[in-house]
Structure formats: C-alpha cells, structure tokens
Design a protein around this motif. Sequence first.
Motif, PDB file in Angstrom:
ATOM      1  N   UNK A  78       0.836  -1.202   0.000  1.00  0.00           N
ATOM      2  CA  UNK A  78       0.000   0.000   0.000  1.00  0.00           C
ATOM      3  C   UNK A  78       0.870   1.251   0.000  1.00  0.00           C
ATOM      4  N   UNK A  79       1.950   1.217   0.778  1.00  0.00           N
ATOM      5  CA  UNK A  79       2.860   2.367   0.855  1.00  0.00           C
ATOM      6  C   UNK A  79       3.507   2.669  -0.491  1.00  0.00           C
ATOM      7  N   UNK A  80       3.992   1.642  -1.154  1.00  0.00           N
ATOM      8  CA  UNK A  80       4.733   1.897  -2.395  1.00  0.00           C
ATOM      9  C   UNK A  80       3.790   2.333  -3.517  1.00  0.00           C
ATOM     10  N   UNK A  81       2.545   1.844  -3.510  1.00  0.00           N
ATOM     11  CA  UNK A  81       1.579   2.324  -4.504  1.00  0.00           C
ATOM     12  C   UNK A  81       1.168   3.767  -4.201  1.00  0.00           C
ATOM     13  N   UNK A  82       1.083   4.117  -2.926  1.00  0.00           N
ATOM     14  CA  UNK A  82       0.811   5.507  -2.564  1.00  0.00           C
ATOM     15  C   UNK A  82       1.968   6.408  -2.994  1.00  0.00           C
ATOM     16  N   UNK A  83       3.181   5.884  -2.883  1.00  0.00           N
ATOM     17  CA  UNK A  83       4.354   6.638  -3.331  1.00  0.00           C
ATOM     18  C   UNK A  83       4.287   6.890  -4.833  1.00  0.00           C
ATOM     19  N   UNK A  84       3.937   5.855  -5.587  1.00  0.00           N
ATOM     20  CA  UNK A  84       3.805   6.014  -7.035  1.00  0.00           C
ATOM     21  C   UNK A  84       2.692   6.996  -7.378  1.00  0.00           C
ATOM     22  N   UNK A  85       1.602   6.949  -6.621  1.00  0.00           N
ATOM     23  CA  UNK A  85       0.497   7.883  -6.841  1.00  0.00           C
ATOM     24  C   UNK A  85       0.939   9.319  -6.575  1.00  0.00           C
ATOM     25  N   UNK A  86       1.742   9.514  -5.519  1.00  0.00           N
ATOM     26  CA  UNK A  86       2.260  10.849  -5.233  1.00  0.00           C
ATOM     27  C   UNK A  86       3.148  11.363  -6.352  1.00  0.00           C
ATOM     28  N   UNK A  87       3.983  10.493  -6.904  1.00  0.00           N
ATOM     29  CA  UNK A  87       4.832  10.890  -8.029  1.00  0.00           C
ATOM     30  C   UNK A  87       3.983  11.258  -9.240  1.00  0.00           C
ATOM     31  N   UNK A  88       2.924  10.499  -9.457  1.00  0.00           N
ATOM     32  CA  UNK A  88       2.036  10.786 -10.584  1.00  0.00           C
ATOM     33  C   UNK A  88       1.335  12.130 -10.402  1.00  0.00           C
ATOM     34  N   UNK A  89       0.960  12.454  -9.175  1.00  0.00           N
ATOM     35  CA  UNK A  89       0.310  13.739  -8.911  1.00  0.00           C
ATOM     36  C   UNK A  89       1.272  14.900  -9.174  1.00  0.00           C
ATOM     37  N   UNK A  90       2.530  14.730  -8.746  1.00  0.00           N
ATOM     38  CA  UNK A  90       3.526  15.775  -9.013  1.00  0.00           C
ATOM     39  C   UNK A  90       3.762  15.908 -10.512  1.00  0.00           C
ATOM     40  N   UNK A  91       3.817  14.773 -11.203  1.00  0.00           N
ATOM     41  CA  UNK A  91       4.002  14.798 -12.660  1.00  0.00           C
ATOM     42  C   UNK A  91       2.843  15.532 -13.333  1.00  0.00           C
ATOM     43  N   UNK A  92       1.620  15.254 -12.881  1.00  0.00           N
ATOM     44  CA  UNK A  92       0.444  15.914 -13.458  1.00  0.00           C
ATOM     45  C   UNK A  92       0.485  17.415 -13.214  1.00  0.00           C
ATOM     46  N   UNK A  93       0.909  17.803 -12.016  1.00  0.00           N
ATOM     47  CA  UNK A  93       1.014  19.228 -11.694  1.00  0.00           C
ATOM     48  C   UNK A  93       2.019  19.923 -12.603  1.00  0.00           C
ATOM     49  N   UNK A  94       3.188  19.313 -12.759  1.00  0.00           N
ATOM     50  CA  UNK A  94       4.225  19.910 -13.612  1.00  0.00           C
ATOM     51  C   UNK A  94       3.762  19.941 -15.064  1.00  0.00           C
ATOM     52  N   UNK A  95       3.075  18.887 -15.493  1.00  0.00           N
ATOM     53  CA  UNK A  95       2.569  18.838 -16.862  1.00  0.00           C
ATOM     54  C   UNK A  95       1.559  19.952 -17.106  1.00  0.00           C
ATOM     55  N   UNK A  96       0.728  20.229 -16.095  1.00  0.00           N
ATOM     56  CA  UNK A  96      -0.248  21.314 -16.219  1.00  0.00           C
ATOM     57  C   UNK A  96       0.452  22.661 -16.336  1.00  0.00           C
ATOM     58  N   UNK A  97       1.456  22.869 -15.495  1.00  0.00           N
ATOM     59  CA  UNK A  97       2.228  24.118 -15.564  1.00  0.00           C
ATOM     60  C   UNK A  97       2.897  24.256 -16.930  1.00  0.00           C
ATOM     61  N   UNK A  98       3.409  23.155 -17.432  1.00  0.00           N
ATOM     62  CA  UNK A  98       4.073  23.173 -18.743  1.00  0.00           C
ATOM     63  C   UNK A  98       3.076  23.517 -19.854  1.00  0.00           C
ATOM     64  N   UNK A  99       1.872  22.950 -19.765  1.00  0.00           N
ATOM     65  CA  UNK A  99       0.852  23.217 -20.781  1.00  0.00           C
ATOM     66  C   UNK A  99       0.444  24.684 -20.773  1.00  0.00           C
ATOM     67  N   UNK A 100       0.322  25.252 -19.568  1.00  0.00           N
ATOM     68  CA  UNK A 100      -0.034  26.671 -19.464  1.00  0.00           C
ATOM     69  C   UNK A 100       1.085  27.542 -20.011  1.00  0.00           C
ATOM     70  N   UNK A 101       2.327  27.184 -19.679  1.00  0.00           N
ATOM     71  CA  UNK A 101       3.467  27.996 -20.116  1.00  0.00           C
ATOM     72  C   UNK A 101       3.646  27.955 -21.622  1.00  0.00           C
ATOM     73  N   UNK A 102       3.437  26.790 -22.216  1.00  0.00           N
ATOM     74  CA  UNK A 102       3.681  26.666 -23.655  1.00  0.00           C
ATOM     75  C   UNK A 102       2.559  27.295 -24.480  1.00  0.00           C
ATOM     76  N   UNK A 103       1.381  27.461 -23.857  1.00  0.00           N
ATOM     77  CA  UNK A 103       0.265  28.079 -24.582  1.00  0.00           C
ATOM     78  C   UNK A 103       0.253  29.597 -24.449  1.00  0.00           C
ATOM     79  N   UNK A 104       1.138  30.129 -23.607  1.00  0.00           N
ATOM     80  CA  UNK A 104       1.194  31.579 -23.414  1.00  0.00           C
ATOM     81  C   UNK A 104       1.838  32.241 -24.630  1.00  0.00           C
TER      82      UNK A 104
END
Length: 258
Positions: A78-104
């Motif tokens: 459960x811990x290691x899957x939660x860790x992977x989920x946390x990494x995915x959330x950070x990746x999604x956040x950075x991807x969103x920032x990247x999408x906003x920056x590239x569309x500016x």
Amino acid sequence: MNAFEILAISQDLSSLTYFIGALIMALPLPVYGLKRWGPRMIVDGIYASILVNLYESFLTLMENLGNMLGVNWAYYMNWIYQLLLGELEVYTTIKTIYSVAISAPYSGFNPFLATIGLLLSMISGFMSVTGTIIVISQLILNYSGLIISLGILLMSLPFRIGRSIGGSMIAFGIVFYLGLPLLPNFLSSFGVNILQQGFSQSELNSISGLATIVIPAYIEGTVLMPLAYIGILTSITLGLGSAISGSYSRLPIPVDFL
C-alpha cells in the motif's frame, strides 16, 4: 509447476549427483582430475538432499523472522503504490504548468520551459525506479517460495553446474522477502519518507517550490535512499548466497538497471 514438484525433481537430481560421485570413485582409472569429482559430488548430493528437506523450514524461518522484524507486506505494498500515486500527482502538476506555459504568448522565449521539461523528465525517472521496485516486490511476494525451490534445484545439478546461482536464488528469496517490506522504516529513520513529508500547495504549484523543495526531496526519498537500501539487501544476499553455495555468488536478477 509448483514448488513441491520442483523439489521432487531436485531430490532425484541430488540422488543422481550422489551416485555419479560414487561411480567416479569406483572407476579403475587413476586420473586425479576425474577422481577428485567423486567425493565432491557425493557431498554435493547429500547437501542438496538436505536442502530439499529443509525447504519448509526455510519458509517457517522466514515467517518467524518476519514477525520478529515487523514485516508487513500489506502495509508495504500500500505504501509503495501511494508513493507512485504521489509521483504521478507531481508529474500531473508539472505537466499542467508546462501546458499553461507553452500556450502563453511568446512561449518560445520563455526561459522556464527548459526547466519545466527537465523536471518532467526527472519525475518520469522517479516513477520508473518506483515501478521497477514494485515489479521486484510483486515477484518476491508471490513467488519467493518458488524462487527458493528453483535455487535448490540448481544446487542439485551434477558437477556444480548451477551451484553459484542456486545459492544466490535461495538467499535472494529469503533476504528480499524479509528486507523489502522494511524499506519505509528505513526511509523514516533517515527522515526521507516522502509520504511523511507534507508539501504545501504553494510549493507544488510554483516552479521555485518544485525545483528547490519537492524535486530534491523526491530525489532523496524515491531514488537515492531506496537504491542504497536495495544495495544493502544485495550485499546481504551475496554474502548469504556465498555461504549457502560455498562459492562466489551473484544475484539472479540484475540490479544495475535501477
């Protein structure tokens, strides 16, 4: 084929090894290079037969040691899957920032795009490491008994063909079954358990927060320290494998790809 079928084959091979050794001893040929294999194979056959009969003792020992050490596979998975989920959330956040920056407007002149792209690549690497550890964990959790029985099978082969890798497989099944679930405790003892570190929304939603706080914490807590811990388990495995096989041992899986 289950573990006990493999053990039955191992028992037959250990008997074969013993009788080949006895046959070599009985040959009327004074050839030292051949004769020296006689007592070796007799001892190897007896040793392999002992390992076959100790299989269930290995499993019992693993369970007892696991209880003493506080091994909890359900919590660990459960811990290691939660860790992977946390990494995915950070990746999604950075991807969103990247999408906003590239569309500016004038995004081609935005100096932060390269930095954001680098952060995305790093998080992808973190997820790859965590995913690899998950694969190894599932392998150990579901097939540790089978791995040990395969190690005994290789130890039973005549002329010590699989002795080195066989001892390593037995040690690998035992050490990683007991050691992997203790990874969260290891990280917590050094204060680098990511799931125990709360990141604020301002840190997660800003380039400076990601680059100076979040990503360094993930580098330490999901790459450097876990790999150091696996290195410790690897060293213990090699030592135990050498003790079991009586010769040089190596892991049955490569760990340098992590």
